[in-house]
Design a protein around this motif. Structure first.
Motif, mmCIF file in Angstrom:
data_model
loop_
_atom_site.group_PDB
_atom_site.id
_atom_site.type_symbol
_atom_site.label_atom_id
_atom_site.label_comp_id
_atom_site.label_asym_id
_atom_site.label_seq_id
_atom_site.Cartn_x
_atom_site.Cartn_y
_atom_site.Cartn_z
ATOM 1 N N ARG A 111 24.137 15.148 -8.450
ATOM 2 C CA ARG A 111 22.937 15.870 -8.008
ATOM 3 C C ARG A 111 23.211 16.754 -6.793
ATOM 4 N N SER A 112 24.473 16.967 -6.457
ATOM 5 C CA SER A 112 24.817 17.636 -5.205
ATOM 6 C C SER A 112 24.278 19.057 -5.101
ATOM 7 N N GLN A 113 24.024 19.718 -6.249
ATOM 8 C CA GLN A 113 23.498 21.075 -6.200
ATOM 9 C C GLN A 113 21.975 21.113 -6.152
ATOM 10 N N GLN A 114 21.359 19.959 -6.207
ATOM 11 C CA GLN A 114 19.907 19.839 -6.107
ATOM 12 C C GLN A 114 19.541 19.375 -4.691
ATOM 13 N N PRO A 115 18.258 19.469 -4.327
ATOM 14 C CA PRO A 115 17.893 19.179 -2.932
ATOM 15 C C PRO A 115 18.045 17.719 -2.531
ATOM 16 N N LEU A 116 18.389 17.515 -1.273
ATOM 17 C CA LEU A 116 18.326 16.207 -0.620
ATOM 18 C C LEU A 116 17.142 16.278 0.333
ATOM 19 N N VAL A 117 16.074 15.550 0.046
ATOM 20 C CA VAL A 117 14.827 15.616 0.814
ATOM 21 C C VAL A 117 14.743 14.395 1.724
ATOM 22 N N TYR A 118 14.438 14.654 2.992
ATOM 23 C CA TYR A 118 14.397 13.587 4.007
ATOM 24 C C TYR A 118 12.958 13.257 4.364
ATOM 25 N N LEU A 119 12.654 11.979 4.498
ATOM 26 C CA LEU A 119 11.337 11.538 4.942
ATOM 27 C C LEU A 119 11.501 10.360 5.894
ATOM 28 N N ASN A 120 11.004 10.513 7.112
ATOM 29 C CA ASN A 120 11.015 9.428 8.097
ATOM 30 C C ASN A 120 9.731 8.621 7.948
ATOM 31 N N CYS A 121 9.838 7.473 7.324
ATOM 32 C CA CYS A 121 8.652 6.645 7.051
ATOM 33 C C CYS A 121 7.999 6.135 8.331
ATOM 34 N N LEU A 145 14.592 7.967 2.052
ATOM 35 C CA LEU A 145 13.491 7.315 2.763
ATOM 36 C C LEU A 145 14.048 6.577 3.971
ATOM 37 N N ASP A 146 14.000 7.237 5.122
ATOM 38 C CA ASP A 146 14.518 6.622 6.342
ATOM 39 C C ASP A 146 13.481 5.668 6.925
ATOM 40 N N GLU A 147 13.955 4.555 7.490
ATOM 41 C CA GLU A 147 13.086 3.524 8.068
ATOM 42 C C GLU A 147 12.021 3.073 7.065
ATOM 43 N N VAL A 148 12.469 2.761 5.849
ATOM 44 C CA VAL A 148 11.546 2.382 4.781
ATOM 45 C C VAL A 148 10.792 1.098 5.105
ATOM 46 N N GLY A 149 11.337 0.275 5.987
ATOM 47 C CA GLY A 149 10.679 -0.967 6.363
ATOM 48 C C GLY A 149 9.390 -0.765 7.131
ATOM 49 N N GLU A 150 9.129 0.470 7.568
ATOM 50 C CA GLU A 150 7.915 0.752 8.329
ATOM 51 C C GLU A 150 6.728 1.117 7.435
ATOM 52 N N LEU A 151 6.936 1.243 6.126
ATOM 53 C CA LEU A 151 5.840 1.616 5.234
ATOM 54 C C LEU A 151 4.777 0.523 5.188
ATOM 55 N N PRO A 152 3.493 0.889 5.235
ATOM 56 C CA PRO A 152 2.434 -0.119 5.116
ATOM 57 C C PRO A 152 2.429 -0.743 3.722
ATOM 58 N N LEU A 153 1.973 -1.974 3.621
ATOM 59 C CA LEU A 153 2.000 -2.713 2.355
ATOM 60 C C LEU A 153 1.258 -1.989 1.240
ATOM 61 N N ALA A 154 0.122 -1.355 1.571
ATOM 62 C CA ALA A 154 -0.654 -0.671 0.533
ATOM 63 C C ALA A 154 0.145 0.458 -0.097
ATOM 64 N N LEU A 155 0.918 1.159 0.712
ATOM 65 C CA LEU A 155 1.715 2.265 0.185
ATOM 66 C C LEU A 155 2.957 1.760 -0.546
ATOM 67 N N GLN A 156 3.440 0.585 -0.169
ATOM 68 C CA GLN A 156 4.608 0.014 -0.846
ATOM 69 C C GLN A 156 4.322 -0.207 -2.328
ATOM 70 N N ALA A 157 3.101 -0.636 -2.659
ATOM 71 C CA ALA A 157 2.741 -0.883 -4.057
ATOM 72 C C ALA A 157 2.773 0.413 -4.863
ATOM 73 N N LYS A 158 2.288 1.506 -4.297
ATOM 74 C CA LYS A 158 2.285 2.792 -4.998
ATOM 75 C C LYS A 158 3.692 3.348 -5.135
ATOM 76 N N LEU A 159 4.522 3.122 -4.113
ATOM 77 C CA LEU A 159 5.914 3.553 -4.197
ATOM 78 C C LEU A 159 6.646 2.799 -5.296
ATOM 79 N N LEU A 160 6.351 1.513 -5.432
ATOM 80 C CA LEU A 160 7.001 0.697 -6.453
ATOM 81 C C LEU A 160 6.751 1.256 -7.846
ATOM 82 N N ARG A 161 5.542 1.722 -8.112
ATOM 83 C CA ARG A 161 5.220 2.254 -9.442
ATOM 84 C C ARG A 161 6.066 3.482 -9.760
#
Length: 531
Positions: free
Chosen positions: A237-247, A288-304
């Motif tokens: 995937r190196s020619q496609q974007p690497l998107v950063y998100l600080n959770c 997903l940087d610092e993924v451990g900081e995500l609130p529980l409600a959002l973790q469920a939606k991310l899992l899907r």
């Protein structure tokens, strides 16, 4: 010259031996030293307008961590553009990139012999071999034809190493990256030769060619983002974007919109449709940087999304399909967070398909010196200084210190020390004698760092050893010499900096950790010059 055929034959035979690249390079420079009786030599790889040392002989270890931009080093630029042997005049005005970096010669290389051999394969510059001697006429007896033979053998050795690397990539189904991890980004360079770094690089190589989800864990400042970039760059995937998100920086009110996007009118302020990070990363990688900081409600939606690859924008009933590889990072112990009920077990298992632990700097042996060289080279350019180097005592102190803030702390320490050393250098008479600025232990503010580590409870595996060294004695002397106000201000400054970095550069979180009012922390940081 009588041993030349024998030595050249040995170089040619080394190309057919089952040697590691580093062994092959070391033997190459050993033969060069024997042939030319040179005082220093270096084998450099060329990529992205930079020369990167692969092996050195007669130079300080920190040189291995430096990245020499040809825009900043005219001698190396001359070698890169020549296409043939370059013999620099012994009194050339062009500064030598190794000024002050040869242990057996202190100061500027005003008059010396210097030869540059461009290494070319398939009509492409792949590197260079530099040879230096203190005798101005040291290499006069060697003809250009003999130097071209050396150049051809060195190029063959380097090309063999590059081909072996390519074959190793193919063995794990990883295509050779074309040089960008994302549009506009340069090659990722992970500095270090320690056993911990070799293991890390092997893990990256093993997983890069797959689409497995990767969980990178480690202390703050160890370079988790760089690991993610390296995995992406080496992947299909190196020619496609690497998107950063600080959770950790996501306000809970907009977190869902940031991840999944929203449609116009979904909430107050949603004046138009907007893509989320998952859609931006479609076909590429989402970090997903610092993924451990995500609130529980959002973790469920991310899992899907991770399970089914489909998402819904906020305010939209339609389902969108995305093809995204996930790399997550955390400085928390997520398995402990799961037991404490702060992180979903099903999401944890979905993220940790291929776990990678980034080693702390204190476990990387001599890598701290190489990294210091890398940051020093950057400082030279930023500060407009010709040459900065570490003194022997400073080098020992950096190796002894345990670095609770890891690589980020080292970078900041080098930057501060370089500024202090430049001011000290400018105020001294030595500024007219030599352009080489030497960083000494007094330029580093590592005294209070020991106290900060005590307060924050960071593991200190090297601290006991450090106290018994000359460096530890120096630290104790400096602490006893400091006045109470200066020592207090220094301690407060370092504690604030350490906490700020540990809280992912979030002032509000740092204030909570320090049990201070946010406004008071801002005022204190400004008074101390931290902010």
């Amino acid at each position: 010259m009588k041993n030349t055929p024998k030595e050249l034959a040995q170089l040619a035979l080394d190309l057919t031996q089952g040697l590691s690249s580093q062994d092959r390079f070391a033997r190459l420079l050993s033969v060069i030293k024997t042939l030319f009786s040179c005082d220093a030599s270096a084998l450099l790889a060329f990529r992205d307008q930079h020369f990167s040392p692969l092996a050195i002989n007669g130079l300080y270890d920190e040189v291995m961590g430096r990245q020499f931009s040809i825009a900043d080093h005219p001698r190396l630029e001359a070698i890169a553009r020549a296409g043939d042997i370059v013999r620099f005049p012994h009194d050339s005005d062009l500064p030598d990139p190794y000024d002050g970096l040869i242990p057996s010669h202190q100061g500027n290389l005003h008059i010396h012999a210097c030869v540059g051999l461009p290494l070319i394969a398939n009509d492409t510059l792949i590197g260079a071999l530099t040879i230096d001697g203190f005798d101005p006429h040291q290499f006069d007896r060697f003809s250009n034809e003999e130097l071209r033979i050396i150049s051809a053998l060195a190029a063959a050795s380097l090309q063999t190493a590059l081909l072996m690397e390519q074959l190793e990539r193919q063995a794990v189904d990883v295509p050779q990256a074309s040089g960008t991890s994302a549009p506009g980004k340069g090659a990722v360079n992970m500095i270090g030769h320690s056993a911990a770094m070799r293991e890390l690089k092997n893990q990256i190589q093993a997983v890069a060619g797959t689409d497995l989800t990767v969980l990178v864990s480690g202390e703050t400042g160890v370079g988790k983002e760089l690991i993610a970039a390296s995995i992406h760059q080496s992947s299909q995937r190196s020619q496609q974007p690497l998107v950063y998100l600080n959770c950790a920086a996501l306000p809970e009110s907009v977190a869902e919109s940031e991840l999944f996007g929203h449609v116009k009118g979904a909430f107050t302020g949603a004046v138009s449709d907007r893509k989320g990070k998952f859609e931006m990363a479609d076909g590429g990688t989402l970090f997903l940087d610092e993924v451990g900081e995500l609130p529980l409600a959002l973790q469920a939606k991310l899992l899907r999304v991770l399970q089914y690859g489909d998402l819904q924008r906020v305010g939209d009933d339609r389902h969108l399909k995305v093809d995204v590889r996930i790399i997550a990072a955390t400085n928390r112990q997520l398995h402990a967070e799961v037991k404490a009920g702060k992180f979903r077990a099903d999401l944890y298992h979905r993220l940790s398909v291929f776990p990678i632990v980034a080693p702390p700097l204190r476990d990387r042996d001599n890598d701290v010196v190489l990294l210091a060289g890398f940051f020093i080279e950057r400082c030279q350019t930023k500060l407009g200084v010709k040459t900065i180097r570490l003194s022997a005592d400073a080098r020992q102190m950096l190796k002894a210190y345990h670095w609770p803030g890891n690589i980020r702390e080292l970078e900041h320490a080098i930057n501060r020390a370089a500024v202090i050393a430049r001011a000290r250098f400018a105020a001294s008479a030595r500024s007219t004698e030599s352009p080489v600025i030497e960083l000494v232990p007094e330029d580093f503010d590592l005294v209070t760092m020991y106290a900060v580590a005590d307060l924050t409870g960071t593991p200190q595996t090297e601290k006991a050893d450090c106290k018994s060294t000359a460096t530890g004695d120096l630290v104790n002397r400096r602490l006893s010499d400091a006045g109470l106000k200066d020592a207090t201000d220094s301690f407060q400054s370092q504690l604030i900096l350490e906490t700020y970095e540990r809280c992912n550069q979030n002032w509000a979180a740092a204030a909570r950790a320090l049990k201070l009012d946010t406004g008071n922390l801002h005022r204190l940081a400004k008074r101390l010059g931290v902010k």
